[in-house]
Design an enzyme around this catalytic site. Structure first.
Site, PDB file in Angstrom:
ATOM      1  N   TYR A 141      26.033  44.398  41.615  1.00  0.00           N
ATOM      2  CA  TYR A 141      27.663  45.288  42.570  1.00  0.00           C
ATOM      3  C   TYR A 141      25.637  46.632  42.969  1.00  0.00           C
ATOM      4  O   TYR A 141      26.333  47.159  44.163  1.00  0.00           O
ATOM      5  CB  TYR A 141      27.344  46.460  41.136  1.00  0.00           C
ATOM      6  CG  TYR A 141      28.506  46.136  40.495  1.00  0.00           C
ATOM      7  CD1 TYR A 141      29.042  44.720  40.142  1.00  0.00           C
ATOM      8  CD2 TYR A 141      29.732  46.849  40.479  1.00  0.00           C
ATOM      9  CE1 TYR A 141      30.401  44.632  39.733  1.00  0.00           C
ATOM     10  CE2 TYR A 141      30.953  47.367  39.459  1.00  0.00           C
ATOM     11  CZ  TYR A 141      30.930  45.362  39.586  1.00  0.00           C
ATOM     12  OH  TYR A 141      32.434  45.579  39.078  1.00  0.00           O
ATOM     13  N   ASP A 248      32.279  43.314  33.309  1.00  0.00           N
ATOM     14  CA  ASP A 248      33.398  43.876  34.801  1.00  0.00           C
ATOM     15  C   ASP A 248      34.778  42.702  34.354  1.00  0.00           C
ATOM     16  O   ASP A 248      35.695  42.906  33.932  1.00  0.00           O
ATOM     17  CB  ASP A 248      33.404  44.077  35.454  1.00  0.00           C
ATOM     18  CG  ASP A 248      34.905  44.566  36.974  1.00  0.00           C
ATOM     19  OD1 ASP A 248      35.526  45.625  35.396  1.00  0.00           O
ATOM     20  OD2 ASP A 248      35.181  44.138  37.762  1.00  0.00           O
ATOM     21  N   ASP A 252      38.449  43.613  31.308  1.00  0.00           N
ATOM     22  CA  ASP A 252      39.545  43.529  31.591  1.00  0.00           C
ATOM     23  C   ASP A 252      40.692  41.923  31.153  1.00  0.00           C
ATOM     24  O   ASP A 252      41.834  42.024  29.915  1.00  0.00           O
ATOM     25  CB  ASP A 252      40.223  42.932  33.173  1.00  0.00           C
ATOM     26  CG  ASP A 252      40.546  44.329  33.940  1.00  0.00           C
ATOM     27  OD1 ASP A 252      39.358  45.405  33.508  1.00  0.00           O
ATOM     28  OD2 ASP A 252      40.974  44.407  35.032  1.00  0.00           O
TER      29      ASP A 252
END
Ligand code: NAD
Ligand code: IPM
Ligand code: MN
Length: 358
Positions: A141, A248, A252
């Site tokens: 990121y 991440d 989910d």
């Protein structure tokens, strides 16, 4: 002592779900068990609209003065074509690094009452209680260099860099081992050791940190297998520690084990007690403004705030018990609705949690 809580409703369903979490916190303020002052500020698209920046200076200043931050969510299609610096997501990423919030805890807990809401078979998910510890300030990121460049043949090439230094791995590993010590003492580190040098160092450092936690049973798994195992047999996991992007994605995925992404809270912590608390989901533009979003992930994030930043674990436990009670009453927002239950709005769900607290 009066706690300073900064509230950042954000975009999309953000303001709707934040309103319900505030209603719940207000129960404690009214009864005197929580002394807290709220400040409100903009983050994300709301910041861009109000002040021309997704992380306005005013928000930065208030954030640096708060004991804890409660965030709804950011983002929306209307911002997706802005220069990257001005996009809502950039505001979120910057507040996370600005405050040094490197440890993102995402607990995936299946409430018994929601076993039927999961898309997985009851016996696969019943009793699920796992914690994902996601590194939040580094990795692909943030690594440099990054960008889009023109190659010699005139074609463009996009590139990002995944980096982790030893100290960055060490501190997230320490949080993960300490978390495992308070739970079932099993830690699975998820990486891509078979392909990536960054994972090679990750694995080496996690093993080294593990020497100080001999009681914790440490295992390692490749990310592709972990994604599969989470669906095949999620209860094999107690604590998972992983890098920013893998965490991440896995969180989910884990959310669906709990019935809905609307059930997964999160805490983002730094070395001090200051933390930011937000649901793991996004701004859900597809349902924003309809009053149907599930506010429970945000309400449960407020509970994490009470536990981790404000040192009020009894109040956190009361919220968690109230959420369970409401689910036992068979009240369901659309995302966790199954036949035989009563479908409720975002506000009705918040009010039901409030009522269950009293
Ligand atoms: P999303 O999590 O917003 O939505 C994915 C799906 O889940 C949608 O169908 C949505 O309706 C549903 N959903 C999400 N939260 C829900 C809730 N509380 N109740 C019921 N249903 C819910 O992910 P996305 O659609 O990929 O992204 C939308 C925007 O949100 C993008 O701009 C993205 O960058 C942003 N985003 C922000 C955060 C954050 O603020 N932490 C996290 C993820 C995505
Ligand atoms: C999350 C989100 C963010 C992330 C985005 C919106 C920057 O997906 O909080 O999970 O990738 O960390
Ligand atoms: Mn995400």
């Amino acid at each position: 002592m009066t706690h300073k809580i900064l509230i950042l409703p954000g975009d999309g369903i953000g303001p709707e779900i934040i309103a319900e979490a505030v209603k719940v916190l207000d129960v404690f303020r009214a009864e005197g068990s929580l002394q807290a002052e709220y400040e409100y500020a903009h983050l994300g698209g709301a910041g861009y609209d109000a002040a021309g920046h997704p992380y306005p200076e005013e928000t930065r200043k208030l954030a640096s003065e708060s004991d804890a931050i409660l965030l709804g969510a950011v983002g929306g299609p209307q911002y997706d074509t802005l220069p990257r610096e001005f996009r809502p997501e950039k505001g979120l990423l910057t507040i996370r690094t600005d405050l040094g919030l490197f440890a993102n805890l995402r607990p995936a807990i299946l409430y018994d009452e929601l076993a039927d809401a999961s898309t997985l078979k009851n016996e696969v998910v019943a009793g699920l209680d796992l914690m994902i510890v996601r590194e939040l300030n580094h990795g692909i990121y943030f690594g440099q260099p990054r960008g889009i460049r023109v190659l010699e043949n005139g074609e463009r090439q996009g590139y990002n860099t995944a980096t982790y230094s030893e100290s960055q791995i060490e501190r997230i590993a320490r949080v993960a081992f300490a978390t495992a010590m308070k739970r079932n003492k099993r830690l699975c580190s998820v990486d891509k050791y078979n392909v990536l040098e960054v994972s090679e160092l990750w694995r080496e450092v996690v093993c080294r940190v593990g020497q100080a936690f001999p009681e914790v049973e440490l295992s390692h798994m490749y990310i592709d297998n972990a994604a599969m195992q989470l669906i095949r047999a999620p209860k094999q996991f107690d604590v998972i520690v992983t890098s920013n992007m893998f965490g991440d994605i896995l969180s989910d995925e884990a959310a669906m084990l709990t019935g809905s992404i609307g059930m997964l809270p999160s805490a983002s912590l730094n070395a001090s007690a200051v933390g930011m608390y937000e649901p793991s989901h996004g701004s859900a533009p597809d349902i924003a403004g309809q009053g149907i979003a599930n506010p429970l992930a945000t309400i449960l994030s407020a509970a994490m705030m009470l536990r981790y930043s404000l040192q009020l674990p009894e109040l956190a436990a009361r919220i968690e018990a109230a959420v369970e009670a409401v689910l036992r009453q068979k009240l369901r927002t659309a995302d966790i609705y199954v036949s035989g239950c009563e479908k409720v709005s975002t506000a009705q769900m918040g009010s039901a949690v409030m009522a269950a607290l009293k």
